[in-house]
Structure formats: structure tokens, C-alpha cells
Scaffold this motif. Structure first.
Motif, PDB file in Angstrom:
ATOM      1  N   THR A  65       0.621  -1.062  -0.072  1.00 44.39           N
ATOM      2  CA  THR A  65       0.043   0.039   0.091  1.00 44.39           C
ATOM      3  C   THR A  65       0.926   1.337  -0.101  1.00 44.39           C
ATOM      4  N   VAL A  66       0.221   2.066  -0.705  1.00 43.04           N
ATOM      5  CA  VAL A  66       1.337   3.309  -0.844  1.00 43.04           C
ATOM      6  C   VAL A  66       0.266   4.677  -1.091  1.00 43.04           C
ATOM      7  N   PRO A  67       0.702   6.000  -0.859  1.00 44.17           N
ATOM      8  CA  PRO A  67       0.300   6.703  -1.214  1.00 44.17           C
ATOM      9  C   PRO A  67      -0.192   7.489  -2.442  1.00 44.17           C
ATOM     10  N   GLN A  68      -1.402   7.742  -2.201  1.00 41.83           N
ATOM     11  CA  GLN A  68      -1.488   8.412  -3.831  1.00 41.83           C
ATOM     12  C   GLN A  68      -0.747   9.718  -3.810  1.00 41.83           C
ATOM     13  N   THR A  69      -0.339   9.782  -4.113  1.00 40.80           N
ATOM     14  CA  THR A  69       0.732  11.420  -5.381  1.00 40.80           C
ATOM     15  C   THR A  69       0.020  12.229  -6.352  1.00 40.80           C
ATOM     16  N   ARG A  70      -1.098  11.732  -6.552  1.00 39.72           N
ATOM     17  CA  ARG A  70      -1.646  12.937  -7.676  1.00 39.72           C
ATOM     18  C   ARG A  70      -2.293  14.218  -6.466  1.00 39.72           C
ATOM     19  N   VAL A  71      -1.801  15.209  -6.912  1.00 35.18           N
ATOM     20  CA  VAL A  71      -2.774  16.721  -5.606  1.00 35.18           C
ATOM     21  C   VAL A  71      -3.315  16.987  -6.761  1.00 35.18           C
ATOM     22  N   GLU A  72      -4.557  17.417  -6.093  1.00 30.95           N
ATOM     23  CA  GLU A  72      -6.127  17.955  -7.098  1.00 30.95           C
ATOM     24  C   GLU A  72      -5.692  19.319  -5.600  1.00 30.95           C
ATOM     25  N   PHE A  73      -5.229  20.270  -6.287  1.00 32.95           N
ATOM     26  CA  PHE A  73      -3.954  21.362  -5.870  1.00 32.95           C
ATOM     27  C   PHE A  73      -5.440  22.614  -4.984  1.00 32.95           C
ATOM     28  N   ASP A  74      -6.760  22.884  -5.825  1.00 32.91           N
ATOM     29  CA  ASP A  74      -8.023  23.122  -5.263  1.00 32.91           C
ATOM     30  C   ASP A  74      -8.790  22.808  -3.846  1.00 32.91           C
ATOM     31  N   VAL A  75      -8.291  21.397  -3.599  1.00 33.96           N
ATOM     32  CA  VAL A  75      -8.713  20.262  -2.433  1.00 33.96           C
ATOM     33  C   VAL A  75      -7.338  20.203  -1.383  1.00 33.96           C
ATOM     34  N   LEU A  92       4.120   8.981   3.940  1.00 36.76           N
ATOM     35  CA  LEU A  92       5.716   9.059   4.605  1.00 36.76           C
ATOM     36  C   LEU A  92       6.044   7.625   4.530  1.00 36.76           C
ATOM     37  N   TRP A  93       4.732   7.153   6.180  1.00 37.83           N
ATOM     38  CA  TRP A  93       5.067   5.990   6.658  1.00 37.83           C
ATOM     39  C   TRP A  93       4.764   4.587   6.075  1.00 37.83           C
ATOM     40  N   LEU A  94       3.423   5.431   5.042  1.00 35.76           N
ATOM     41  CA  LEU A  94       3.530   4.123   4.265  1.00 35.76           C
ATOM     42  C   LEU A  94       5.085   3.863   3.693  1.00 35.76           C
ATOM     43  N   LEU A  95       5.193   4.674   3.091  1.00 33.81           N
ATOM     44  CA  LEU A  95       6.780   4.339   2.005  1.00 33.81           C
ATOM     45  C   LEU A  95       7.659   3.769   2.905  1.00 33.81           C
ATOM     46  N   SER A 118      17.285   5.194   0.842  1.00 32.80           N
ATOM     47  CA  SER A 118      16.097   6.049   0.611  1.00 32.80           C
ATOM     48  C   SER A 118      15.043   6.204   2.053  1.00 32.80           C
ATOM     49  N   ILE A 119      15.524   5.466   2.655  1.00 32.11           N
ATOM     50  CA  ILE A 119      14.646   4.182   4.741  1.00 32.11           C
ATOM     51  C   ILE A 119      14.915   5.994   5.006  1.00 32.11           C
ATOM     52  N   ARG A 120      16.516   5.994   4.897  1.00 28.31           N
ATOM     53  CA  ARG A 120      16.961   6.547   5.979  1.00 28.31           C
ATOM     54  C   ARG A 120      16.609   8.250   5.110  1.00 28.31           C
ATOM     55  N   ASN A 121      16.255   9.255   4.794  1.00 26.82           N
ATOM     56  CA  ASN A 121      16.155   9.911   3.895  1.00 26.82           C
ATOM     57  C   ASN A 121      14.740  10.122   3.801  1.00 26.82           C
ATOM     58  N   LEU A 122      13.400   9.250   4.793  1.00 24.90           N
ATOM     59  CA  LEU A 122      12.737   9.598   4.268  1.00 24.90           C
ATOM     60  C   LEU A 122      12.384   9.737   6.116  1.00 24.90           C
ATOM     61  N   HIS A 162       7.843   7.163  -4.433  1.00 31.83           N
ATOM     62  CA  HIS A 162       8.322   7.614  -3.805  1.00 31.83           C
ATOM     63  C   HIS A 162       9.019   9.115  -3.706  1.00 31.83           C
ATOM     64  N   VAL A 163       9.165   8.713  -5.399  1.00 31.10           N
ATOM     65  CA  VAL A 163       9.556  10.564  -5.846  1.00 31.10           C
ATOM     66  C   VAL A 163       8.786  11.219  -6.271  1.00 31.10           C
ATOM     67  N   ASN A 164       8.000  10.722  -7.038  1.00 34.71           N
ATOM     68  CA  ASN A 164       6.756  11.813  -7.343  1.00 34.71           C
ATOM     69  C   ASN A 164       5.821  12.295  -5.699  1.00 34.71           C
ATOM     70  N   PHE A 165       5.951  11.376  -4.527  1.00 32.80           N
ATOM     71  CA  PHE A 165       5.283  11.793  -3.501  1.00 32.80           C
ATOM     72  C   PHE A 165       6.168  13.267  -2.734  1.00 32.80           C
ATOM     73  N   LEU A 166       7.589  12.862  -2.827  1.00 28.79           N
ATOM     74  CA  LEU A 166       8.236  13.807  -2.428  1.00 28.79           C
ATOM     75  C   LEU A 166       8.065  15.235  -3.300  1.00 28.79           C
ATOM     76  N   ARG A 167       7.879  14.992  -4.749  1.00 28.30           N
ATOM     77  CA  ARG A 167       8.489  15.839  -5.380  1.00 28.30           C
ATOM     78  C   ARG A 167       6.647  17.119  -5.459  1.00 28.30           C
ATOM     79  N   GLY A 168       5.954  16.615  -5.331  1.00 26.02           N
ATOM     80  CA  GLY A 168       4.241  16.661  -5.051  1.00 26.02           C
ATOM     81  C   GLY A 168       4.282  17.514  -3.407  1.00 26.02           C
ATOM     82  N   LYS A 169       3.680  16.097  -2.848  1.00 22.57           N
ATOM     83  CA  LYS A 169       2.774  16.927  -1.229  1.00 22.57           C
ATOM     84  C   LYS A 169       3.658  16.725  -0.675  1.00 22.57           C
TER      85      LYS A 169
END
Length: 185
Positions: A65-75, A92-95, A118-122, A162-169
Motif C-alpha cells: 500500500t502506497v500513498p496517492q501522489t496526485r495532488v488536486e490543488f483546489d482540494v 511517509l509512513w506507508l513509504l 531512501s529509508i534513512r531519507n524518509l 516515492h519520487v513523486n510523493f516527495l516532489r508533490g505533497k
């Protein structure tokens, strides 16, 4: 590997030193400097590239299970800071859970250093969030009840998330953090 670990630790050390340093006038605190996050994103991309070029011993033993990375800016903008922080922290916990499973699944030792990094960076990102006075996240007993998730069935999908979640949310949360707002007076 030692050099990459050293750079990550240096970035974290700079963050901590700035946080504990006596207050001096400065335009922006280093924990708010997105170059640190950019460094983590680059290392996440390096792990993704290494995984894509892997031919053997680099599969995920089960779907995660991973987080959704898409960001709906109005939401996103309608959420208060606490809701945004909780969404990022749960992601971050899921990742971290998913990367830990990947670490035990991968037999290709060349990838272990990328996954460990990657784990240390989280963990470092969570330390940054705590230093910004963002309330600490208490993970659920299971990922089953979390909203805004999906399932990744391959290692490359996981690392792309992982990359997209860091770049987005994560980036959005740091940009909007109250402690990072410059005083314009």
C-alpha cells in the motif's frame, strides 16, 4: 555508498545545527531550504534508475500500500495545515513500510544501499517535519483504513511513487509550513 550516506547525514546535521543554534537574523531557516528536499529527491531518483536497470533479484515479494501522489490543488488548499501534515506523514509512513518490505525482498546487494538510503531519507524528512513543529504522526495498526492510497505491485512502481510523493505533497507541505514563512515587514 559511504559518500552518499555522508551527504545525507551532512544535510541532516545542518538542519539540526540550524534548529539548535541561537537565533540570528537570517532570511530563511535551512530546514526550509528546499535544496535539502531536492537532494532527497535526487537520491530517490537514483534508486528508481538503479531499480529499472536491475535484471535479477530485484522484485517485490508482495504488493504494498502506497500513498496517492496526485495532488488536486483546489482540494489540497482547502485542507488546513494539520490535515495536510497528516496526509504527508501517513504517506511517509506507508513509504517507509513499503521500502522496508522491498529491502527484505531484494536479493541484489547493489540495490540495498539505494533502498537503505531512501529509508534513512524518509526518517530525516520526518525529523524535519518535527523541527517545524508539525504534530507527530501516530501510525495506524494497519494501512487498511487509510484514505488516499493505492497498491503498488512492482519495485519500480514503488520507487516511482516515492519520487513523486516527495516532489508533490512533501514539497507543498514544506513550502506552506508556518515556520518557513518569511516575515515581510
Amino acid at each position: 555508498m559511504l559518500q552518499k550516506t555522508g551527504r545525507g547525514l551532512l544535510a541532516l546535521l545542518l538542519i539540526v545545527l540550524e534548529w539548535t543554534r541561537p537565533s540570528l537574523p537570517s532570511p530563511l531557516r535551512p530546514i526550509c531550504d528546499l535544496r535539502v528536499l531536492n537532494h532527497f529527491i535526487k537520491e530517490a531518483r537514483d534508486a528508481e534508475v538503479a531499480m529499472k536497470s536491475c535484471r535479477e533479484g530485484c522484485s517485490l515479494s508482495e504488493s504494498v500500500t502506497v500513498p496517492q501522489t496526485r495532488v488536486e490543488f483546489d482540494v489540497w488548499e482547502k485542507k488546513n495545515a494539520l490535515e495536510q501534515a497528516q496526509e504527508v506523514q501517513s504517506g511517509l509512513w506507508l513509504l517507509q513500510q513499503a521500502l522496508n518490505l522491498l529491502r527484505t525482498s531484494v536479493t541484489n546487494t547493489a540495490l540495498h544501499s539505494h533502498i537503505d538510503n531512501s529509508i534513512r531519507n524518509l526518517v530525516s524528512i520526518n525529523a524535519v517535519l518535527r523541527s517545524l513543529n508539525i504534530q507527530e504522526y501516530t501510525p495506524p495498526a494497519s494501512a487498511a483504513g487509510l484514505e488516499g492510497t493505492w497498491t503498488a505491485s512492482s519495485a519500480t512502481d514503488l520507487l516511482q511513487v516515492h519520487v513523486n510523493f516527495l516532489r508533490g505533497k512533501v514539497r507543498l507541505l514544506l513550502l506552506d509550513a508556518q515556520a518557513c514563512q518569511q516575515d515581510v515587514s
